[in-house]
Scaffold this active site. Structure first.
Site, mmCIF file in Angstrom:
data_model
loop_
_atom_site.group_PDB
_atom_site.id
_atom_site.type_symbol
_atom_site.label_atom_id
_atom_site.label_comp_id
_atom_site.label_asym_id
_atom_site.label_seq_id
_atom_site.Cartn_x
_atom_site.Cartn_y
_atom_site.Cartn_z
ATOM 1 N N GLU A 167 0.789 -1.237 0.000
ATOM 2 C CA GLU A 167 0.000 0.000 0.000
ATOM 3 C C GLU A 167 0.821 1.287 0.000
ATOM 4 O O GLU A 167 0.785 2.068 0.966
ATOM 5 C CB GLU A 167 -0.946 0.005 1.211
ATOM 6 C CG GLU A 167 -1.894 -1.165 1.248
ATOM 7 C CD GLU A 167 -2.960 -1.027 2.345
ATOM 8 O OE1 GLU A 167 -2.861 -0.082 3.142
ATOM 9 O OE2 GLU A 167 -3.875 -1.859 2.380
ATOM 10 N N GLU A 352 -5.513 -8.643 1.083
ATOM 11 C CA GLU A 352 -6.151 -8.284 2.356
ATOM 12 C C GLU A 352 -7.621 -8.004 2.099
ATOM 13 O O GLU A 352 -7.972 -7.365 1.107
ATOM 14 C CB GLU A 352 -5.542 -7.016 2.982
ATOM 15 C CG GLU A 352 -4.155 -7.181 3.537
ATOM 16 C CD GLU A 352 -3.589 -5.902 4.133
ATOM 17 O OE1 GLU A 352 -4.379 -5.027 4.570
ATOM 18 O OE2 GLU A 352 -2.361 -5.773 4.151
HETATM 19 C C1 BGC Z 1 -3.020 -2.368 5.947
HETATM 20 C C2 BGC Z 1 -3.039 -3.080 7.263
HETATM 21 C C3 BGC Z 1 -4.135 -2.524 8.131
HETATM 22 C C4 BGC Z 1 -5.452 -2.753 7.438
HETATM 23 C C5 BGC Z 1 -6.667 -2.278 8.197
HETATM 24 C C6 BGC Z 1 -4.371 -2.022 5.406
HETATM 25 O O1 BGC Z 1 -4.391 -0.681 5.050
HETATM 26 O O2 BGC Z 1 -2.220 -3.022 5.018
HETATM 27 O O3 BGC Z 1 -1.778 -2.986 7.844
HETATM 28 O O4 BGC Z 1 -4.121 -3.065 9.413
HETATM 29 O O5 BGC Z 1 -5.466 -2.124 6.206
HETATM 30 O O6 BGC Z 1 -6.631 -0.896 8.358
#
Ligand code: BGC
Length: 466
Positions: A167, A352
Site C-alpha cells: 500500500e 487483504e
Molecule cells: C493495511 C493493514 C491494516 C489494514 C486495516 C491495510 O491498510 O495493510 O496494515 O491493518 O489495512 O486498516
C-alpha cells in the site's frame, strides 16, 4: 440453476499480518529501530499510548501461531519482513539473527504445508534511512534494491511469492501528507515525491528479482472504488479525482508508464515533472498484483477537502465497521473488473480483506461470536466468486487479519482478527469467523452455498432473535 460456489482448483486460501503489527520485540537480537518504533513511542501519536513493543508477541510464539494456522487450514500465510531487523541501519551490515528469524519462520511454515507469501515493506522503514530523508531521498530505490537482494538471496530457494511494497498510497497519504502515520509529516509537496520514490524502489527490487529470483513477484495496492454521490458534473469530477489519487496513481505508472492526468489537478503546483527514464524502472513487468480491499467511497465535490476536493458521503442504509468503513462487497467485484479491463487482466490475489468490529468477550467454552465479521467475509467471498465467473484472473484470497493486532494509530482498539488475542495474557482464541473460514477453505468455497448461520451470542444470550 444454482451456481456452484466452488472456487477453481488451486485457488489459494490464506491470511495476512505485518511485522510491526504483530511481532513485538522490535529491538531484539540486534535489530535497529524503525520509524514505527519511534512514532509509536512518541506520546500523542497512537490511541491510548499503545505501541508495537509487545503487540501479539509473535516473535516469541511462532510454533504456537503456526499451529493455529494449521487448525484453520490456511494454505498460505502472508507476512512482512521488518527491514531494520535484517539491516539495523537500513543498509550495510546484515544482522544474522534478524535474518535468521525469517529463515526459520519460512522453514516452519513449509514443514506445516503452508505457503509463505512475503512482503518486503509494510511501512516500518528503518529509522536510520528516515534520518537520511527516507522516501524523499532518491537513493532509497538503491537502498531498497540492496535490501531486497539480501532477502531474495536468502529465501527465494523456498519462498515462491514475493511482494515489494504494501500500500504505497497509505505511506504517502498517511505518512507524508496528513501525518497520521509514521513518519508523521504533513506536507503537500513531499507526498508526490514519496509516492514516486516508493514506486522507483518497487521497480528497483523487481529488477533485482529478475536477475536472481526464480519465482513470482508483485506489488500490493489498496484499491477503493469511488462512486459519485450524484449525477452532477461536479460530483463525477470529484469521484474521478479521488479515483486517480488513490487507485490510478499507483497502477497507471506500473502498467501504463505514466501517472493519471488528474494528478496535476489534485496536487497543483506540488506535482513535479518526473524524469521520463524513471518510468522504465517503475514499469518492470510483474507476475501479479496484490489487491487489498476494505470498502468503497461515495464522493461529493467539496472544494475545501484536502487534497482531492471530495468528501465521502455516509450512506443512510449502509452497515459501517468500527473503522467507519461501509460494508460494500459489490465494490470488490467492481474493483476487480476495473483492474482487469484497464490493465489487461493480470493475475491478481486479494492480499487483504476484512473488517474491524467490536467483539464480545470470550464466552464460556471459549467461543467468540463475531457474526458481522462472518457476514462481511461471506459477502466478499460471494463477490469474488462472481468476479472469477466473469473472467477475472483471480488466483487467491487472504483474510485480514489472522490476529487482532496493533491497528496503527488506532492502537489495539480496533480488532480485525479472525483469531482473538487477549493482549494482557497473549491467549489466542479462534472466533466464529475463523471456524467459518476453516470451512470455506476445507470445501474450496462450497460452504458458501449452504450457509446456515450459527446462533450468535452476546454475554451468553442469543444476539438476534426471530
Ligand atoms: C493495511 C493493514 C491494516 C489494514 C486495516 C491495510 O491498510 O495493510 O496494515 O491493518 O489495512 O486498516
Amino acid at each position: 440453476m444454482s451456481t456452484s460456489m466452488q472456487f477453481p482448483d488451486g485457488f489459494l486460501w490464506g491470511a495476512s499480518t505485518s511485522a510491526y503489527q504483530i511481532e513485538g520485540s522490535p529491538l531484539a537480537d540486534g535489530a535497529g529501530p524503525s520509524i514505527w518504533q519511534r512514532f509509536a513511542n512518541t506520546p500523542g501519536n497512537i490511541r491510548d499510548g499503545d505501541t508495537g513493543d509487545i503487540a501479539c508477541d509473535h516473535y516469541n510464539r511462532v510454533p504456537g501461531d503456526i499451529a493455529l494456522m494449521r487448525e484453520i487450514g490456511l494454505q498460505a500465510y502472508r507476512f512482512s519482513i521488518s527491514w531494520s531487523r535484517v539491516l539495523p541501519s537500513g543498509r550495510g551490515q546484515v544482522n544474522q539473527a534478524g535474518l535468521g528469524f525469517y529463515d526459520k519462520l519460512v522453514d516452519q511454515l513449509l514443514e506445516n504445508g503452508i505457503k509463505p507469501m512475503v512482503t518486503l515493506f509494510h511501512w516500518d522503514l528503518p529509522e536510520a534511512l528516515d534520518n537520511q530523508g527516507g522516501w524523499l531521498n532518491r537513493d532509497i530505490a538503491d537502498w531498497f534494491g540492496d535490501y531486497a537482494r539480501v532477502m531474495f538471496e536468502r529465501l527465494d530457494d523456498r519462498v515462491q511469492s514475493w511482494a515489494t511494497l504494501n500500500e504505497p498510497w497509505v505511506v504517502a497519504d498517511g505518512g507524508y501528507l496528513h501525518g497520521t502515520l509514521a513518519p508523521g509529516h504533513r506536507n503537500l509537496f513531499e507526498a508526490p515525491v514519496a509516492t514516486h520514490n516508493l514506486l522507483r524502489a518497487h521497480g528497483a527490487a523487481v529488477k533485482v528479482y529478475r536477475e536472481i529470483g526464480r519465482h513470482q513477484i508483485g506489488l500490493v495496492v489498496n484499491l477503493e472504488p469511488k462512486y459519485p454521490a450524484s449525477g452532477s458534473d461536479a460530483d463525477r469530477e470529484a469521484a474521478a479525482r479521488a479515483h486517480a489519487y488513490m487507485n490510478g496513481q499507483y497502477l497507471d505508472p506500473v502498467f501504463l508508464g505514466r501517472y493519471p492526468e488528474k494528478m496535476k489537478d489534485v496536487y497543483g503546483a506540488a506535482w513535479p515533472d518526473w524524469p521520463a527514464a524513471d518510468f522504465d524502472l517503475i514499469g518492470q513487468p510483474l507476475d501479479f498484483i496484490g489487491i487489498n480491499y476494505y470498502t468503497r467511497s461515495v464522493c461529493q465535490d467539496d472544494p475545501g477537502a484536502y487534497p482531492v476536493r471530495a468528501v465521502a458521503v455516509r450512506q443512510k442504509l449502509g452497515t459501517y465497521t468500527e473503522t467507519g468503513w461501509e460494508v460494500y462487497a459489490q465494490g470488490l467485484a467492481d474493483t476487480l473488473d476495473w483492474v482487469a479491463q484497464r490493465y489487461g487482466n493480470p493475475p491478481v490475489y486479494i492480499t487483504e480483506n476484512g473488517a474491524a468490529f467490536f467483539d464480545p468477550p470470550v464466552a464460556e467454552g471459549g467461543r467468540i461470536s463475531d457474526p458481522l465479521r462472518v457476514d462481511y467475509f461471506q459477502k466478499h467471498l460471494r463477490a469474488i466468486h462472481g468476479a472469477i465467473a466473469a473472467g477475472v484472473n483471480l488466483r487467491g484470497y487472504c483474510a485480514w487479519s489472522l490476529f487482532d493486532n496493533l491497528e496503527w494509530a488506532h492502537g489495539f482498539s480496533k480488532r480485525f482478527g479472525i483469531v482473538h488475542v487477549n493482549f494482557a495474557t497473549q491467549e489466542r482464541t479462534l472466533k466464529d469467523s475463523a471456524y467459518f473460514y476453516r470451512d470455506v477453505i476445507a470445501g474450496n468455497g462450497a460452504v458458501l452455498e449452504e450457509i446456515v448461520p450459527r446462533p450468535s451470542v452476546w454475554h451468553g444470550e442469543p444476539m438476534w432473535r426471530d
